[in-house]
Design an enzyme around this catalytic site. Structure first.
Site, mmCIF file in Angstrom:
data_model
loop_
_atom_site.group_PDB
_atom_site.id
_atom_site.type_symbol
_atom_site.label_atom_id
_atom_site.label_comp_id
_atom_site.label_asym_id
_atom_site.label_seq_id
_atom_site.Cartn_x
_atom_site.Cartn_y
_atom_site.Cartn_z
ATOM 1 N N LEU A 64 0.814 -1.277 0.150
ATOM 2 C CA LEU A 64 -0.108 -0.125 0.006
ATOM 3 C C LEU A 64 0.876 1.228 -0.059
ATOM 4 O O LEU A 64 0.152 2.335 -0.093
ATOM 5 C CB LEU A 64 -0.984 0.049 1.279
ATOM 6 N N ARG A 65 1.960 1.243 0.125
ATOM 7 C CA ARG A 65 3.118 2.345 0.146
ATOM 8 C C ARG A 65 2.863 3.264 1.211
ATOM 9 O O ARG A 65 3.386 4.303 1.017
ATOM 10 C CB ARG A 65 3.102 2.923 -1.221
ATOM 11 N N ASP A 305 0.387 -9.503 -5.771
ATOM 12 C CA ASP A 305 1.691 -8.885 -5.576
ATOM 13 C C ASP A 305 1.817 -7.657 -5.994
ATOM 14 O O ASP A 305 2.633 -7.101 -6.700
ATOM 15 C CB ASP A 305 2.719 -9.867 -6.455
#
Length: 431
Positions: A64-65, A305
């Site tokens: 999700l950064r 991924d």
């Protein structure tokens, strides 16, 4: 909210239920599957005629950064991408910035995600402090903060002794360790070893990088009896080793990414950085073995991924480009494509996206264990409505994620996610 999803083909792989039925939802829970209760008056009706009604998809690998890119609103965009892909529950690796190695960081991520009222976020804690492979994290504190397991993400542990101690500790307290099998020194290339990488002048990653790591992990599992989930297997030899380990009774599970399931090293084309991925794309026989392993249950789950990468990070020479691709919005369509090409029944395909990944998570789901990946009467209402008809074009305009890069750009994929319900609330509905 009282919600009625009617006239759909309801498929629940966990129970084997597969028939045309109505699903009634109230107060965030499933009231009935089948006959509409006599006193039920819905506030909203979704007509699922000709569509599949299934448990929300469970994705065991989605970045999700955050923490790290809050300024870019990454969590908002990636959670929107999740529900647009039918994903109601996702596991995020710990390789954020900073690394998820402290309880406060885990709690902040979970709090931010819960405020958005979209997919459920299950973080993995770092196995070692800073993912440096030296000092074990406080696994007990991270578990209390909400971690469902512990991982090194893409950073292999150099010391086998440290890995052994980590597995011993995890086994003692019943934690699951999530490892992507890759030997540290052999895994530093950017493409799969072989004639194509040689002709292109790209540094190669041999199959031995995966198999040596698997042999090491299995030896340590034999001695510690720790539960290990093997992330994103990429080779035919890896599939065979896992098959033998399971036959032996070792407590291991595994997943494969949508990229490795469909693509080969030939898809790198003329140094197309969209195919710069981790793990690297291998040869066709590896892809065929991965498909067979997923079909027969050797590999337990199919994952997106999902790794959103900024356009600037991809606009570089192949070897310098940042690895990764968006995936959550493609998960159902690429699973369906695999199922159609392999002539598999839809319930079996759905199982690899719902019941089987939920089984990998097991008791770490807590009070959601009987709900996630399952349409259980009385359980939390995480449901998606899926189409198997028609095709859609993968393009930047069709994706909600902030990182638009994907090797499937320009593909026409089958099926769509038409609606996603999380906790009884409609989180996404296709226009």
């Amino acid at each position: 909210m009282k919600l009625l999803i009617q006239n759909g083909r309801v498929i629940d792989p966990a129970s084997g239920f597969d028939q045309t039925a109505d699903v009634t939802i109230a107060a965030g829970r499933i009231v009935a599957v089948g006959q509409l209760p006599a006193d039920f008056k819905p506030n909203r009706v979704i007509d699922a005629h000709g569509c599949i009604v299934a448990p929300g998809l469970v994705d065991l690998a989605a970045r999700l950064r955050e923490p790290g890119q809050e300024h870019a609103g990454m969590l908002e965009s990636e959670m929107a991408a999740a529900v647009a892909g039918g994903v109601t529950c996702l596991v995020c690796p710990p390789d954020t910035d900073p690394v998820l190695d402290e309880p406060g960081l885990v709690e902040m991520l979970r709090y931010r995600a819960e405020k958005l009222h979209q997919a459920r976020v299950l973080p993995l804690g770092a196995l070692t402090v800073g993912l440096k492979g030296d000092v074990l994290t406080e696994m007990g504190q991270l578990t209390a903060a909400g971690c469902v397991g512990f991982s090194q993400a893409e950073v292999p542990i150099a010391s086998t002794q440290v890995l052994q101690r980590a597995l011993q500790y995890a086994s003692t307290f019943g934690y699951t360790v999530w490892l992507r099998p890759q030997e540290l020194h052999l895994g530093k290339g950017v493409a799969a070893s072989g004639p194509l990488a040689t002709r292109m002048g790209l540094s190669g990653v041999s199959v031995a990088a995966e198999t040596i790591a698997l042999h090491t992990i299995f030896e340590l599992v034999r001695s510690t009896r720790a539960r290990v989930h093997l992330c994103r297997i990429s080779s035919a030899q890896g599939v065979e080793l896992i098959r033998k380990a399971k036959a032996e009774g070792l407590p291991v599970t595994a997943d494969v990414s949508i990229n490795s399931l469909h693509l080969t090293d030939a898809d790198m084309g003329y140094f197309d950085s969209r195919s710069r991925l981790t793990p690297v794309l291998r040869q066709q026989r590896d892809r065929d073995a991965l498909r067979a392993g997923l079909a027969d249950g050797t590999i337990d789950a199919l994952v997106s991924d999902h790794t959103p990468v900024d356009a600037d990070a991809k606009a570089l020479p192949f070897a310098e480009a940042e690895p990764g691709a968006t995936g959550m919005e493609l998960l159902w369509s690429l699973a369906l494509k695999w199922g159609q090409e392999a002539a598999l029944p839809v319930p079996q395909v759905l199982s690899r996206l719902t019941a089987d990944p939920a089984r990998v998570l097991g008791t770490t789901l807590g009070n959601l264990q009987d709900s996630v990946g399952h349409l259980a009467v009385g359980g939390v209402a995480d449901v998606c409505v899926l189409s198997t008809e028609g095709h859609w074009l993968v393009s930047e305009a069709s994706l909600r994620t902030q990182g638009k890069s994907t090797p499937f750009s320009g593909y026409e994929l089958p099926g769509r996610v038409l609606a996603t319900v999380v906790g009884g609330q409609v989180a996404f509905e296709a226009a």
